[in-house]
Design a protein around this motif. Sequence first.
Motif, PDB file in Angstrom:
ATOM      1  N   ALA A 114       0.804  -1.229   0.000  1.00 36.51           N
ATOM      2  CA  ALA A 114       0.000   0.000   0.000  1.00 36.51           C
ATOM      3  C   ALA A 114       0.830   1.269   0.000  1.00 36.51           C
ATOM      4  CB  ALA A 114      -0.928   0.009   1.214  1.00 36.51           C
ATOM      5  N   VAL A 115       2.060   1.201   0.498  1.00 39.37           N
ATOM      6  CA  VAL A 115       2.874   2.402   0.715  1.00 39.37           C
ATOM      7  C   VAL A 115       4.062   2.404  -0.242  1.00 39.37           C
ATOM      8  CG1 VAL A 115       4.322   3.637   2.378  1.00 39.37           C
ATOM      9  CG2 VAL A 115       2.172   2.566   3.129  1.00 39.37           C
ATOM     10  N   THR A 116       4.322   3.564  -0.842  1.00 47.17           N
ATOM     11  CA  THR A 116       5.453   3.739  -1.748  1.00 47.17           C
ATOM     12  C   THR A 116       6.407   4.758  -1.145  1.00 47.17           C
ATOM     13  OG1 THR A 116       4.050   3.281  -3.661  1.00 47.17           O
ATOM     14  CG2 THR A 116       6.161   4.358  -4.081  1.00 47.17           C
ATOM     15  N   LEU A 117       7.677   4.371  -1.017  1.00 42.66           N
ATOM     16  CA  LEU A 117       8.705   5.245  -0.447  1.00 42.66           C
ATOM     17  C   LEU A 117       9.285   6.157  -1.519  1.00 42.66           C
ATOM     18  CD1 LEU A 117      10.694   2.586   1.638  1.00 42.66           C
ATOM     19  CD2 LEU A 117       9.038   4.249   2.522  1.00 42.66           C
ATOM     20  N   MET A 118       9.744   7.346  -1.097  1.00 37.48           N
ATOM     21  CA  MET A 118      10.421   8.271  -2.001  1.00 37.48           C
ATOM     22  C   MET A 118      11.928   8.119  -1.828  1.00 37.48           C
ATOM     23  SD  MET A 118       9.666  10.412  -4.387  1.00 37.48           S
ATOM     24  CE  MET A 118       7.912  10.599  -4.002  1.00 37.48           C
ATOM     25  N   VAL A 119      12.656   8.020  -2.936  1.00 34.96           N
ATOM     26  CA  VAL A 119      14.101   7.840  -2.883  1.00 34.96           C
ATOM     27  C   VAL A 119      14.780   8.716  -3.927  1.00 34.96           C
ATOM     28  CG1 VAL A 119      14.016   5.477  -1.955  1.00 34.96           C
ATOM     29  CG2 VAL A 119      13.982   5.840  -4.431  1.00 34.96           C
ATOM     30  N   PRO A 133      17.077  -6.753   5.969  1.00 30.19           N
ATOM     31  CA  PRO A 133      17.730  -7.228   4.735  1.00 30.19           C
ATOM     32  C   PRO A 133      16.712  -7.698   3.707  1.00 30.19           C
ATOM     33  CG  PRO A 133      18.831  -8.101   6.672  1.00 30.19           C
ATOM     34  CD  PRO A 133      17.576  -7.451   7.166  1.00 30.19           C
ATOM     35  N   PRO A 134      17.051  -7.604   2.430  1.00 31.08           N
ATOM     36  CA  PRO A 134      16.084  -7.904   1.373  1.00 31.08           C
ATOM     37  C   PRO A 134      15.525  -9.318   1.414  1.00 31.08           C
ATOM     38  CG  PRO A 134      18.306  -7.617   0.484  1.00 31.08           C
ATOM     39  CD  PRO A 134      18.338  -7.132   1.886  1.00 31.08           C
ATOM     40  N   GLY A 135      16.279 -10.285   1.875  1.00 36.25           N
ATOM     41  CA  GLY A 135      15.775 -11.641   1.923  1.00 36.25           C
ATOM     42  C   GLY A 135      14.742 -11.882   3.000  1.00 36.25           C
ATOM     43  N   ARG A 136      14.561 -10.910   3.877  1.00 27.66           N
ATOM     44  CA  ARG A 136      13.631 -11.070   5.002  1.00 27.66           C
ATOM     45  C   ARG A 136      12.435 -10.137   4.901  1.00 27.66           C
ATOM     46  NH1 ARG A 136      17.621 -10.056   9.828  1.00 27.66           N
ATOM     47  NH2 ARG A 136      15.606  -9.760  10.893  1.00 27.66           N
ATOM     48  N   ARG A 137      12.181  -9.598   3.732  1.00 26.83           N
ATOM     49  CA  ARG A 137      11.060  -8.671   3.569  1.00 26.83           C
ATOM     50  C   ARG A 137      10.483  -8.815   2.176  1.00 26.83           C
ATOM     51  NH1 ARG A 137      15.479  -4.531   2.549  1.00 26.83           N
ATOM     52  NH2 ARG A 137      15.157  -3.900   0.363  1.00 26.83           N
ATOM     53  N   PRO A 138       9.231  -8.398   1.999  1.00 28.54           N
ATOM     54  CA  PRO A 138       8.683  -8.322   0.644  1.00 28.54           C
ATOM     55  C   PRO A 138       9.353  -7.175  -0.102  1.00 28.54           C
ATOM     56  CG  PRO A 138       7.144  -7.358   2.209  1.00 28.54           C
ATOM     57  CD  PRO A 138       8.250  -7.974   3.021  1.00 28.54           C
ATOM     58  N   PRO A 139       9.359  -7.183  -1.418  1.00 30.24           N
ATOM     59  CA  PRO A 139       9.917  -6.044  -2.156  1.00 30.24           C
ATOM     60  C   PRO A 139       9.181  -4.759  -1.778  1.00 30.24           C
ATOM     61  CG  PRO A 139       9.533  -7.900  -3.622  1.00 30.24           C
ATOM     62  CD  PRO A 139       8.886  -8.247  -2.318  1.00 30.24           C
ATOM     63  N   LEU A 140       9.936  -3.705  -1.513  1.00 30.24           N
ATOM     64  CA  LEU A 140       9.339  -2.424  -1.144  1.00 30.24           C
ATOM     65  C   LEU A 140       9.192  -1.542  -2.376  1.00 30.24           C
ATOM     66  CD1 LEU A 140      11.131  -1.611   2.228  1.00 30.24           C
ATOM     67  CD2 LEU A 140       8.980  -2.829   1.846  1.00 30.24           C
ATOM     68  N   ARG A 141       8.039  -0.908  -2.479  1.00 36.74           N
ATOM     69  CA  ARG A 141       7.750  -0.005  -3.586  1.00 36.74           C
ATOM     70  C   ARG A 141       8.492   1.314  -3.371  1.00 36.74           C
ATOM     71  NH1 ARG A 141       2.938  -0.691  -6.386  1.00 36.74           N
ATOM     72  NH2 ARG A 141       2.537   1.571  -6.281  1.00 36.74           N
ATOM     73  N   VAL A 142       9.182   1.795  -4.408  1.00 35.04           N
ATOM     74  CA  VAL A 142       9.891   3.065  -4.298  1.00 35.04           C
ATOM     75  C   VAL A 142       9.584   3.934  -5.514  1.00 35.04           C
ATOM     76  CG1 VAL A 142      11.752   2.143  -2.858  1.00 35.04           C
ATOM     77  CG2 VAL A 142      12.018   2.160  -5.351  1.00 35.04           C
ATOM     78  N   CYS A 143       9.676   5.235  -5.285  1.00 35.22           N
ATOM     79  CA  CYS A 143       9.433   6.240  -6.315  1.00 35.22           C
ATOM     80  C   CYS A 143      10.646   7.162  -6.375  1.00 35.22           C
ATOM     81  CB  CYS A 143       8.168   7.039  -5.982  1.00 35.22           C
ATOM     82  SG  CYS A 143       7.758   8.370  -7.137  1.00 35.22           S
ATOM     83  N   ARG A 186      11.333  -2.330  -5.631  1.00 33.56           N
ATOM     84  CA  ARG A 186      10.650  -2.286  -6.922  1.00 33.56           C
ATOM     85  C   ARG A 186      10.345  -0.840  -7.258  1.00 33.56           C
ATOM     86  NH1 ARG A 186       5.290  -3.415  -9.083  1.00 33.56           N
ATOM     87  NH2 ARG A 186       4.428  -3.680  -6.984  1.00 33.56           N
ATOM     88  N   LEU A 187      10.978  -0.334  -8.302  1.00 33.17           N
ATOM     89  CA  LEU A 187      10.779   1.050  -8.717  1.00 33.17           C
ATOM     90  C   LEU A 187       9.479   1.145  -9.498  1.00 33.17           C
ATOM     91  CD1 LEU A 187      11.834   3.948  -8.900  1.00 33.17           C
ATOM     92  CD2 LEU A 187      13.160   3.266 -10.911  1.00 33.17           C
ATOM     93  N   VAL A 188       8.496   1.856  -8.915  1.00 32.77           N
ATOM     94  CA  VAL A 188       7.163   1.923  -9.526  1.00 32.77           C
ATOM     95  C   VAL A 188       6.764   3.331  -9.944  1.00 32.77           C
ATOM     96  CG1 VAL A 188       6.380  -0.089  -8.212  1.00 32.77           C
ATOM     97  CG2 VAL A 188       5.990   2.226  -7.290  1.00 32.77           C
ATOM     98  N   GLY A 189       7.553   4.341  -9.558  1.00 30.37           N
ATOM     99  CA  GLY A 189       7.106   5.691  -9.850  1.00 30.37           C
ATOM    100  C   GLY A 189       8.226   6.683 -10.020  1.00 30.37           C
ATOM    101  N   LEU A 190       7.874   7.804 -10.629  1.00 30.22           N
ATOM    102  CA  LEU A 190       8.752   8.970 -10.723  1.00 30.22           C
ATOM    103  C   LEU A 190       7.914  10.187 -10.369  1.00 30.22           C
ATOM    104  CD1 LEU A 190      11.407   9.893 -13.322  1.00 30.22           C
ATOM    105  CD2 LEU A 190       9.536  11.517 -12.916  1.00 30.22           C
ATOM    106  N   MET A 191       8.452  11.034  -9.508  1.00 32.66           N
ATOM    107  CA  MET A 191       7.767  12.266  -9.126  1.00 32.66           C
ATOM    108  C   MET A 191       8.658  13.451  -9.413  1.00 32.66           C
ATOM    109  SD  MET A 191       6.374  13.659  -5.430  1.00 32.66           S
ATOM    110  CE  MET A 191       7.949  14.338  -4.924  1.00 32.66           C
ATOM    111  N   SER A 192       8.071  14.544  -9.838  1.00 31.98           N
ATOM    112  CA  SER A 192       8.820  15.804  -9.969  1.00 31.98           C
ATOM    113  C   SER A 192       7.876  16.946  -9.610  1.00 31.98           C
ATOM    114  CB  SER A 192       9.369  15.981 -11.387  1.00 31.98           C
ATOM    115  OG  SER A 192       8.349  15.836 -12.358  1.00 31.98           O
ATOM    116  N   TYR A 193       8.213  17.648  -8.534  1.00 30.32           N
ATOM    117  CA  TYR A 193       7.362  18.728  -8.044  1.00 30.32           C
ATOM    118  C   TYR A 193       7.926  20.065  -8.477  1.00 30.32           C
ATOM    119  CZ  TYR A 193       5.208  22.085  -4.873  1.00 30.32           C
ATOM    120  OH  TYR A 193       4.564  23.178  -4.355  1.00 30.32           O
TER     121      TYR A 193
END
Length: 400
Positions: A114-119, A133-143, A186-193
């Motif tokens: 449900a949540v997408t992180l900004m990076v 660590p990545p092996g102990r979590r689901p892939p995290l959504r990032v933008c 998992r890169l799912v987005g791009l933002m530009s404000y």
Amino acid sequence: MDRDKLRDRLDRATIHLDPPYAVVDLTALDANADALVSRAAGKPLRVASKSVRARDLLRRVLARPGWRGVMAFTLPEAIWLARTGVSDDVLVAYPTADRGALAELATDPTLAAAVTLMVDDPGQLDLVDEVCPPGRRPPLRVCLDLDASWRPLGGRVHMGVRRSPVHSARAAGAFAATVAGRPGFRLVGLMSYEAQIAGLGDAPPGQAVRGAAIRVVQRGSYRELLTRRAAAVAAVREHADLEIVNGGGTGSVAATSADPTVTEITAGSGLYGPTLFDAYRAWHPTPAAFFACAVVRRPAPGLATVLGGGWIASGAAGESRLPRPWLPAGLKLVGSEGAGEVQTPVAGAVATTLRVGDRVWFRHAKAGELCERVNELHLIDGDEVVATVPTYRGEGRAFL
């Protein structure tokens, strides 16, 4: 707007309340929400939670056609909004270093979906891996946050806010490749404000020359960003399937919607209609949020003093960040005092007619920051309070 009628309506609706308190006019709020949808020309709007800061009103906006998803300002807030069912699509607008919130996100597959992180920096990815660590979590959504500032003259001039270090299409593509090569993301987005367009009024009162200069900058910045954002999106798509290309804000909804690369637009401040948007030419939201203070003194003819009132907005310090006495019409702040923590004098011929106990209605300079001062918002329909809802503060939540 007939301000005398508005004052009468607000006074009658809240006669049973003791100031200070804040209200939201639902008719104006809904009209602003619909106007923003119209300006978005078919592209969905993501509501900026920092400009609302009341869960009941976030739900109200999201229930209207044309609105989809939340842009949160911190990860703990995003988790709270997702867990309480406000939205299952929450984009965090800023990078986080909150280890506890990251641990909570990384150990809950429902939250992670449900949540997408900004990076915008590999160090942010490193911090996530340190927490879980990545092996102990689901892939995290990032933008990816693409810096939208305009840097003409070979970068010697900077127009806009200082956000992401990722500015060029090449840098965006390189960072996307980095994310693609990191397990657990998992890169799912791009933002530009485009803050220099969306967040800067192009018609500041009494400053015609400055306004003209701002409009020149905004036109040049918009043309440059159209080309650069399209190139950045293309570069990122070589490494990721983008679900989100987010841009804009209340002040640029129509312009940003015309960018073919943008899939959604963020807006929030225009729902409440704070005073900063009085300085825009393209669209003036209807003022929907107000706060009332009580007259407690009449120090001289043409002056009245209210208790409190110093609810100052964030940003570069100046007159534009002060609340504005709005009702009754004709009042102004006293330059030598401004808006004070415990008392605020207001001046004008109409001040002579004010009695001890009368209300002076103010508009805040910004939108959601009003809610940091009150525990609840009284929702007005016509000339009555139809509901009272908690703000974030009223629910014991202070995220920043």
